[in-house]
Write an enzyme that holds these catalytic residues in place. Structure first.
Site, short mmCIF file in Angstrom:
data_model
loop_
_atom_site.label_atom_id
_atom_site.label_comp_id
_atom_site.label_asym_id
_atom_site.label_seq_id
_atom_site.Cartn_x
_atom_site.Cartn_y
_atom_site.Cartn_z
N HIS A 23 8.99 -30.82 23.99
CA HIS A 23 8.00 -29.97 24.68
C HIS A 23 7.70 -30.56 26.05
O HIS A 23 8.13 -31.68 26.36
CB HIS A 23 6.72 -29.82 23.82
CG HIS A 23 6.05 -31.11 23.47
ND1 HIS A 23 6.52 -31.96 22.49
CD2 HIS A 23 4.93 -31.71 23.96
CE1 HIS A 23 5.72 -33.01 22.40
NE2 HIS A 23 4.76 -32.89 23.29
N ARG A 56 -5.41 -27.70 35.34
CA ARG A 56 -5.32 -27.51 33.89
C ARG A 56 -5.69 -28.82 33.20
O ARG A 56 -5.38 -29.90 33.71
CB ARG A 56 -3.89 -27.11 33.52
CG ARG A 56 -3.66 -27.08 32.03
CD ARG A 56 -2.30 -26.51 31.66
NE ARG A 56 -2.21 -26.48 30.22
CZ ARG A 56 -1.61 -27.41 29.49
NH1 ARG A 56 -0.99 -28.43 30.05
NH2 ARG A 56 -1.61 -27.32 28.18
N HIS A 85 9.82 -34.06 26.44
CA HIS A 85 9.77 -35.23 25.54
C HIS A 85 9.41 -34.81 24.12
O HIS A 85 8.88 -33.72 23.90
CB HIS A 85 8.72 -36.24 26.03
CG HIS A 85 7.32 -35.71 25.89
ND1 HIS A 85 6.78 -34.78 26.77
CD2 HIS A 85 6.35 -35.94 24.96
CE1 HIS A 85 5.56 -34.47 26.39
NE2 HIS A 85 5.26 -35.16 25.28
N ASP A 110 6.97 -36.41 21.14
CA ASP A 110 5.95 -37.46 21.07
C ASP A 110 6.46 -38.59 20.15
O ASP A 110 6.86 -38.32 19.02
CB ASP A 110 4.63 -36.90 20.50
CG ASP A 110 3.98 -35.91 21.46
OD1 ASP A 110 4.26 -35.99 22.67
OD2 ASP A 110 3.20 -35.06 20.98
C1 LIG Z 1 2.92 -43.60 23.17
C2 LIG Z 1 2.86 -42.76 24.15
C3 LIG Z 1 3.78 -42.71 25.31
C4 LIG Z 1 3.33 -41.48 26.07
C5 LIG Z 1 1.87 -41.40 25.76
C6 LIG Z 1 1.85 -41.68 24.28
O1 LIG Z 1 0.58 -42.03 23.86
C7 LIG Z 1 2.40 -40.44 23.55
C8 LIG Z 1 3.41 -39.61 24.34
C9 LIG Z 1 4.15 -40.30 25.49
C10 LIG Z 1 4.47 -39.42 26.73
C11 LIG Z 1 3.34 -38.45 26.99
C12 LIG Z 1 5.74 -38.60 26.61
C13 LIG Z 1 6.14 -38.02 27.99
C14 LIG Z 1 6.37 -39.11 29.00
C15 LIG Z 1 5.14 -39.99 29.19
C16 LIG Z 1 5.51 -41.13 30.12
C17 LIG Z 1 4.07 -39.16 29.93
O2 LIG Z 1 4.46 -38.29 30.75
O3 LIG Z 1 2.88 -39.39 29.78
C18 LIG Z 1 4.71 -40.51 27.80
C19 LIG Z 1 3.54 -41.43 27.57
C20 LIG Z 1 3.72 -42.81 28.13
O4 LIG Z 1 2.72 -43.33 28.64
O5 LIG Z 1 4.78 -43.44 28.02
O1 LIG Z 2 -0.77 -31.05 28.28
C1 LIG Z 2 -0.08 -30.56 27.40
O2 LIG Z 2 -0.17 -29.38 27.06
C2 LIG Z 2 0.94 -31.40 26.66
C3 LIG Z 2 0.83 -32.87 26.94
C4 LIG Z 2 1.76 -33.67 26.10
O3 LIG Z 2 2.73 -33.18 25.59
C5 LIG Z 2 1.46 -35.09 25.86
O4 LIG Z 2 0.48 -35.62 26.46
O5 LIG Z 2 2.19 -35.71 25.07
FE LIG Z 3 3.60 -34.53 24.05
#
Ligand SMILES: C=C1C[C@]23C[C@@]1(O)CC[C@H]2[C@]1(C)CCC[C@@](C)(C(=O)O)[C@H]1[C@@H]3C(=O)O
Ligand SMILES: O=C(O)CCC(=O)C(=O)O
Ligand SMILES: [Fe+2]
Length: 413
Positions: free
Chosen positions: A338, A348, A282, A284
């Site tokens: 990333h 982790r 994704h 951010d």
């Molecule tokens: C606004 C947001 C959506 C997510 C959290 C965040 O605060 C910033 C990054 C987004 C996220 C981490 C991107 C990857 C997919 C996601 C679903 C996750 O794996 O956490 C995303 C977050 C989300 O809650 O939608």
């Molecule tokens: O845990 C990490 O190193 C990355 C997490 C991340 O990309 C996110 O929370 O948006």
């Molecule tokens: Fe991220």
């Protein structure tokens, strides 16, 4: 590409009123039903991807790492498609280490040099590391320590802060109630931070109210940590402003009183780390991310068509540009793809501070960054509009900003 069709302010007013009408509870119900039955009868453009539907259909499954760890086969919902599967052994990314000591102590030459390095990294991929950032080591250690305490609690206690569908704050266990496939191998705790003087204890109060009186100290650690991250991001905003030629005050002022998100990412060991992902690929959606990873490692960034790792370093924060800043810089600075991989041996942890503008700020690039050679790439929007998009309609991925911009444009037609 976005082609403005109205004067910008008028377009924004139109879009926001449309969006808020769209989400009044009764209409929201209609929209949901419309999505379930697939009749597409609403006059609004349909959300563009799979996730809104998935959110309706997800079969709740509990992610309890202590149970899953002992199973030979992991549930299929956690298995990612071949083209997205993790490679745990990738080359390291060459990211600049930017020493902030001189800049933070007011040395103008050091500030110029730091802003040059920041600018170079942000044009290429948007990732860099900061050192001598002035954040207290004890505060960082405490933030990691309190994370261990929280995630080691029994599930029922963590669920006191359960994140509800459509909301972005609270405890989420692998998003089992939210998505039905490509589930991330992680637990998260997210909360809102405000740099507004009128909300000095938002984090502390939220955590204590959800978790109970005994979490007072827990709340204080993250209140202090968020404040430190907010200050550090305003400093980095000065460097970004200098490097983009709009002056050091421009973006600092834009993010003063920010309304940001703090997220604790906890990735338990996984017996099949090559089949799963801790956080999927994704960009951010937020403005700037300041990440602190523990000593385990797992963050990977996609640069030059290849995944690269960013090795952990206790003394450094990993900083990256998010989609909202990419839009603010009119595409000059990149929000880069990333992900986080997991491993079979060790838990982790990472601490992510997502800087976001105050809710009434219009995300629109400064005029210095728009001209005939660099026309506007994205429409005006506010952060709550993009946040709502990622929580209700679209699972953040590498195309969030582009899809959001097209969605807004279709709505305005
Ligand atoms: C606004 C947001 C959506 C997510 C959290 C965040 O605060 C910033 C990054 C987004 C996220 C981490 C991107 C990857 C997919 C996601 C679903 C996750 O794996 O956490 C995303 C977050 C989300 O809650 O939608
Ligand atoms: O845990 C990490 O190193 C990355 C997490 C991340 O990309 C996110 O929370 O948006
Ligand atoms: Fe991220």
């Amino acid at each position: 590409m976005f082609l403005p069709r109205f004067p910008q302010q008028a377009a924004l007013a139109f879009l926001s009123s449309h969006l808020s009408t769209y989400f009044t509870p009764s209409l929201w119900l209609l929209v949901s039903l419309d999505r379930i039955t697939n009749t597409h009868s609403m006059p609004m453009p349909q959300p563009p991807n799979q996730e809104s539907k998935e959110q309706e259909e997800a079969t709740p499954l509990v992610f309890d790492a202590s149970v899953l760890r002992h199973q030979l086969h992991i549930p299929t919902q956690f298995i990612w498609p071949d083209e997205e599967k993790a490679n745990l052994d990738v080359p390291q990314l060459l990211v600049p280490f930017i020493d902030l000591r001189g800049f933070l102590s007011g040395d103008p030459i050091a500030a110029m040099e730091a802003s040059r390095l920041v600018g170079e990294a942000c044009q290429k991929h948007g990732f860099f590391l900061v050192l001598n950032h002035g954040i207290d080591r004890q505060l960082i250690s405490d933030a990691h320590l309190f994370m261990d305490h929280f995630f080691e609690l029994p599930l029922s206690q963590k669920q006191r802060a359960q994140r509800k569908t459509g909301e972005h704050c609270g405890y989420a266990s692998s998003f089992t109630g939210r998505f039905s496939s490509k589930l991330p191998w992680k637990e998260t705790l997210s909360f809102q931070y405000s740099a507004d003087k009128n909300s000095p204890n938002l984090v502390k109060d939220y955590l204590r109210n959800k978790m109970g009186e005994e979490f007072e100290q827990f709340g204080k650690v993250y209140q202090d940590y968020c404040e430190a991250m907010s200050n550090l991001s305003l400093g980095i905003m000065e460097l970004l402003g200098m490097s983009l030629g709009v002056g050091k005050a421009y973006f600092r002022e834009f993010f003063e009183g920010n309304s940001s998100i703090m997220r604790l990412n906890y990735y338990p060991p996984c017996q099949k780390p090559d089949l799963t992902l801790g956080t999927g690929p994704h960009c951010d959606p937020t403005s700037l991310t300041i990440l602190h990873q523990d000593q385990v490692g797992g963050l990977q960034v996609f640069v030059d068509n290849e995944w690269h790792s960013i090795s952990p370093d206790f003394n450094a924060f990993v900083v990256n540009i998010g989609d909202t800043f990419m839009a603010l810089s009119n595409g000059r600075y990149k929000s880069c793809l990333h992900r986080a991989v997991v491993n079979s041996k060790t838990t982790r942890k990472s601490l992510a501070f997502f800087l976001c503008p105050r809710s009434d700020k219009v995300v629109s690039p400064p005029c210095e960054l728009v001209d005939n050679l660099s026309p506007r790439l994205y429409p005006d929007f506010t952060w709550p509009m993009l946040l709502e998009f990622t929580q209700k309609h679209y699972r953040a991925d590498m195309k969030t900003l582009e899809t959001f911009a097209n969605w807004l444009q279709r709505k305005s037609n």
